[in-house]
Write a protein that holds these residues in place. Structure first.
Motif, short mmCIF file in Angstrom:
data_model
loop_
_atom_site.label_atom_id
_atom_site.label_comp_id
_atom_site.label_asym_id
_atom_site.label_seq_id
_atom_site.Cartn_x
_atom_site.Cartn_y
_atom_site.Cartn_z
N ASN A 217 35.88 35.89 38.88
CA ASN A 217 36.25 37.09 38.11
C ASN A 217 35.64 38.38 38.66
O ASN A 217 35.39 39.32 37.90
N ASN A 218 35.40 38.40 39.97
CA ASN A 218 34.81 39.58 40.60
C ASN A 218 33.47 39.97 39.99
O ASN A 218 33.02 41.12 40.12
N SER A 219 32.81 39.00 39.31
CA SER A 219 31.57 39.32 38.60
C SER A 219 30.47 38.29 38.78
O SER A 219 29.30 38.64 38.87
N PHE A 220 30.82 37.00 38.81
CA PHE A 220 29.80 35.95 38.72
C PHE A 220 29.69 35.17 40.05
O PHE A 220 30.62 34.46 40.45
N ILE A 221 28.54 35.33 40.70
CA ILE A 221 28.26 34.62 41.95
C ILE A 221 27.37 33.43 41.63
O ILE A 221 26.32 33.57 41.00
N ALA A 222 27.79 32.24 42.08
CA ALA A 222 26.90 31.06 42.06
C ALA A 222 26.22 31.02 43.42
O ALA A 222 26.87 30.78 44.44
N LEU A 223 24.91 31.30 43.43
CA LEU A 223 24.18 31.46 44.68
C LEU A 223 23.21 30.29 44.86
O LEU A 223 22.53 29.87 43.93
N ASN A 224 23.12 29.75 46.10
CA ASN A 224 22.24 28.64 46.38
C ASN A 224 21.49 28.90 47.68
O ASN A 224 22.09 29.36 48.65
N ASP A 225 20.18 28.61 47.70
CA ASP A 225 19.40 28.83 48.93
C ASP A 225 18.81 27.54 49.49
O ASP A 225 17.97 27.57 50.39
N GLY A 226 19.22 26.37 48.96
CA GLY A 226 18.76 25.10 49.49
C GLY A 226 17.44 24.61 48.91
O GLY A 226 17.03 23.49 49.18
#
Length: 477
Positions: free
Chosen positions: A30-39
């Motif tokens: 939705n151009n708003s919510f990033i699911a971010l992962n760094d390991g």
């Protein structure tokens, strides 16, 4: 501002503080919510961007697989599945990812497919969990031996000996293989080779480890070993890692005690340090098991299986007792074993080992005193003249996980056994010196590191517990 790891951020209470996080985009909704992962964990941090105030050119570049940096305020999350989220005030694209070409789309991928892109599979939840567990187990092994005062020895990778007498080795040479120099008899003249003799990649550091144990008393090795078996199975690798302790003034019982203590130590450490990863892998395994017929499913889930090995003292029986149990079992009488147990002296198969652990004793088992004909030349010969002071440790679901023995310290017995099976004495004269000068009883064992990781992670294929598997017809990366 220093980068914080997502694993630590997710444990941090939302105190309206400004933080910076960096990682790879798993999804962008939705151009708003990033699911971010760094390991650092399988859990993603939700980064919320304001699409009204964020440059449109930046929004277009937030794609699956892209590396980004986000700075903002950590706030309580209103969404399900997380307690905090990052309200971003600044997003920077560190590395673009073409979403249409990126192989890891946000969907379930088969393990077979992921093996084909092993250079990217670290970024999946399954392999993130597996290799974090691998890291913990490696550290725990060093920690265990270090706490016990063992000396860590680096044994050679290039060697002129064949420790196992198996002959399935990778040759090391700088000859032109199409036109090697020959001696007067027409044989390859290895005296002209780089090392002046025939050399190969090591199959074991044990023999060299014994040399060190005769000076330091307690040593261990932990390094790569190589087998040129043309075995294309879920249990074989051409390159794998081995842990091999050797202890002077140590008999078979001492050897068993140490191996049992070590296995319980490293499993306990993994459960403490990687509980979240193992719970994820346990749930994954349960889903996988649902596809199997009922009679092929494990009786215990992964967490229970690991706890099972911590809660039970290992049962200790002789090979002869095991043969009697197996021969008289209903499994054998009803011909449910693929390999029937009909006589003393047969080499036990994985199905027999698992029966003893999972069906008969319902606990880990240590088998001792095997027939000398099916074991290596260096194992101490028992007084009966038929068996050697060997031991194998058997675990549920996997069978043998450790193999070891008390070593033959009597020079005459060792030389006689070498002659019996055709090992030239002059090739191992340096090894025999340890029996000539200050010999003492000593023992040791070998633990295949990948076999241990398979057990702790529940993975069914050894190619999925080593970063870059080397197997017949496969040497990628």
């Amino acid at each position: 501002m220093a980068r914080l790891r997502i694993k630590d951020i997710l444990k941090t209470p939302a105190a309206e503080q400004s933080i910076t996080v960096k990682g790879w985009v798993r999804t962008f909704r939705n151009n708003s919510f990033i699911a971010l992962n760094d390991g650092s964990t399988n859990n993603n941090l939700q980064v919320v961007v304001d699409f009204n105030t964020t440059d449109e050119s930046i929004l277009k570049r937030i794609t699956t697989g892209a590396a980004i940096s986000a700075t903002g305020i950590l706030v309580p999350s209103l969404g399900k599945g997380q307690t905090v989220e990052l309200k971003a005030t600044q997003v920077e694209i560190l590395g673009d990812s073409d979403a249409e070409k990126y192989p890891l789309q946000p969907k379930k991928h088969s393990l077979e497919f992921l093996r084909e892109i092993a250079h990217l599979r670290f970024r999946t939840n399954t392999f993130g969990a597996v290799f974090r567990v691998r890291n913990t187990l490696a550290f725990a092994i060093h920690q265990f031996f270090n706490e016990k005062g063992f000396v860590y020895i680096h044994t050679p990778i290039i060697t002129s000996s064949d420790a196992e007498g198996a002959g399935e080795m990778f040759r090391v040479t700088n000859f032109d293989i199409a036109n090697p120099p020959k001696d007067e008899n027409g044989n390859v003249d290895y005296k002209q080779d780089f090392f002046g003799k025939s050399t190969n990649l090591t199959v074991s550091g044990q023999l060299e480890g014994e040399l060190a144990a005769m000076a330091f008393s307690d040593i261990y090795t932990f390094g790569p070993t190589f087998r040129a078996e043309n075995s294309n199975t879920a249990r074989h690798l051409a390159e794998f890692w081995m842990i091999e302790p050797e202890m002077a003034f140590c008999n078979l019982k001492d050897n068993m005690d140490l191996a049992e203590e070590m296995l319980q130590y490293v499993i306990k450490t993994a459960l403490e340090k990687n509980r979240e990863d193992i719970e994820f892998l346990s749930a994954r395994l349960e889903e996988e098991e649902k596809q199997k017929p009922q009679n092929e499913r494990s009786e215990m889930n992964l967490l229970n299986k690991l706890q099972f090995c911590l809660d039970n003292q290992f049962e200790r029986i002789t090979y002869t007792q095991a043969i009697d149990i197996l021969r008289e079992s209903n499994h054998n009488k009803k011909k449910k074993f693929q390999y029937l147990v009909d006589k003393w002296g047969v080499d036990l198969q994985s199905e027999h080992e698992r029966y003893l652990v999972e069906k008969h004793f319902k606990k880990p088992v240590i088998l001792t005193d095997y027939p000398k004909e099916i074991k290596s030349f260096y194992m101490r010969q028992n007084e009966d003249g038929k068996t050697v002071a060997a031991m194998d440790i058997l675990f549920p679901g996997i069978g043998e996980i450790v193999g070891g023995s008390q070593r033959e310290e009597r020079l005459d017995k060792l030389e006689a056994r070498m002659t019996e099976i055709g090992i030239p004495h002059h090739e191992l004269d340096w090894y025999l010196d340890t029996r000539r000068f200050g010999a003492c009883e000593h023992a040791g064992f070998g633990l295949g590191f990948e076999r241990l990781i398979m057990f702790v992670t529940g993975m069914g294929n050894v190619r999925d517990v080593i970063p870059f598997p080397r197997t017949p017809n496969n040497c990628e990366f």
